[in-house]
Design an enzyme around this catalytic site. Sequence first.
Site, PDB file in Angstrom:
ATOM      1  N   GLY A 115     -80.722 -25.366  46.640  1.00 26.54           N
ATOM      2  CA  GLY A 115     -79.864 -24.328  45.876  1.00 26.54           C
ATOM      3  C   GLY A 115     -78.547 -24.354  45.929  1.00 26.54           C
ATOM      4  O   GLY A 115     -78.159 -24.995  46.508  1.00 26.54           O
TER       5      GLY A 115
ATOM      6  N   HIS B 184     -82.903 -22.459  43.071  1.00 25.43           N
ATOM      7  CA  HIS B 184     -82.542 -21.881  42.237  1.00 25.43           C
ATOM      8  C   HIS B 184     -80.893 -21.737  42.589  1.00 25.43           C
ATOM      9  O   HIS B 184     -80.361 -22.510  42.819  1.00 25.43           O
ATOM     10  CB  HIS B 184     -82.876 -20.563  43.378  1.00 25.43           C
ATOM     11  CG  HIS B 184     -82.478 -21.010  44.691  1.00 25.43           C
ATOM     12  ND1 HIS B 184     -80.906 -20.207  45.410  1.00 25.43           N
ATOM     13  CD2 HIS B 184     -83.354 -21.035  45.647  1.00 25.43           C
ATOM     14  CE1 HIS B 184     -81.343 -20.234  46.330  1.00 25.43           C
ATOM     15  NE2 HIS B 184     -81.922 -20.717  46.847  1.00 25.43           N
ATOM     16  N   ASP B 185     -80.630 -21.414  41.565  1.00 22.36           N
ATOM     17  CA  ASP B 185     -79.450 -21.420  41.167  1.00 22.36           C
ATOM     18  C   ASP B 185     -78.266 -22.811  40.919  1.00 22.36           C
ATOM     19  O   ASP B 185     -77.200 -22.866  41.147  1.00 22.36           O
ATOM     20  CB  ASP B 185     -78.349 -20.322  42.757  1.00 22.36           C
ATOM     21  CG  ASP B 185     -78.631 -19.022  42.331  1.00 22.36           C
ATOM     22  OD1 ASP B 185     -78.515 -18.504  41.857  1.00 22.36           O
ATOM     23  OD2 ASP B 185     -79.615 -19.068  43.765  1.00 22.36           O
TER      24      ASP B 185
END
Length: 258
Positions: free
Chosen positions: A138, A120-121
Amino acid sequence: MAIHPTAIVDPQAEIAADAEVGPYCIVGKAVAVGARTRLMANVFLEGPLTIGEDNIFYPFCSCGVAPQDKKYRGEPSETRVGHRNSIREFVTIHRGTEGGGMLTSVGDDNLLMAYVHVAHDVVIQNHTIIANGVTFAGHVTIEDYANVGGLSAVHQFIRIGRHSIIGSRSVIKQNVLPFSQTATDHSSAVYGANRVGLQRSGYPPESIEPLQNAFRLLTHAGLNTTQALARIEEEIPRTPEVLELLAFIRASGRGFIK
């Protein structure tokens, strides 16, 4: 539009007229697939997800699924993939979170080899090569033309500078300097400028040599970082690449590999 009869495509998905959706692919709602992009077979896509043009997704990869973050509460974060990317077998790309800007993104002209994990991200910029089995935690940023060797693991919130190359099986716990050759095993080291990669990208010797000299002062002159930066500013020509390197170091709150 070429959609195989075994594929499952949500009515709310937007598929370009000349895109291809192969056998047993699953395309969820809020997914947009751009022109000439090909989903070969058994590809799983979940929205919100925007995919650009001329990409190839190989069998058994997934993109846009929920992140492996226990703080995620189902917020409508998204994933974006640009143009001309090659996403190989078993690659996983997870969407963003509220704590990281709500977006995971892959730019243009990237090669993600088999079994790469993009958490994520993460932000992957352009023209990168990510070798087999690389795992990004992340909030990692991978800048233009970076090359990450196979089976490497990258800690969360790391920044990998542009035109850097990371050796295989490295464990990256601090930022990776732009233009550098870096490798870690149980210890970490920078081995100077990424000469071959810079030459292939068209950098002339008058850009590469100052970088090589700057890396020598940083890593092999017995100086601490403050001393090395002072020597670089005094002795090394202030080329755009050297100035970028200095700015990268000063912005590395987590430290950097040297």
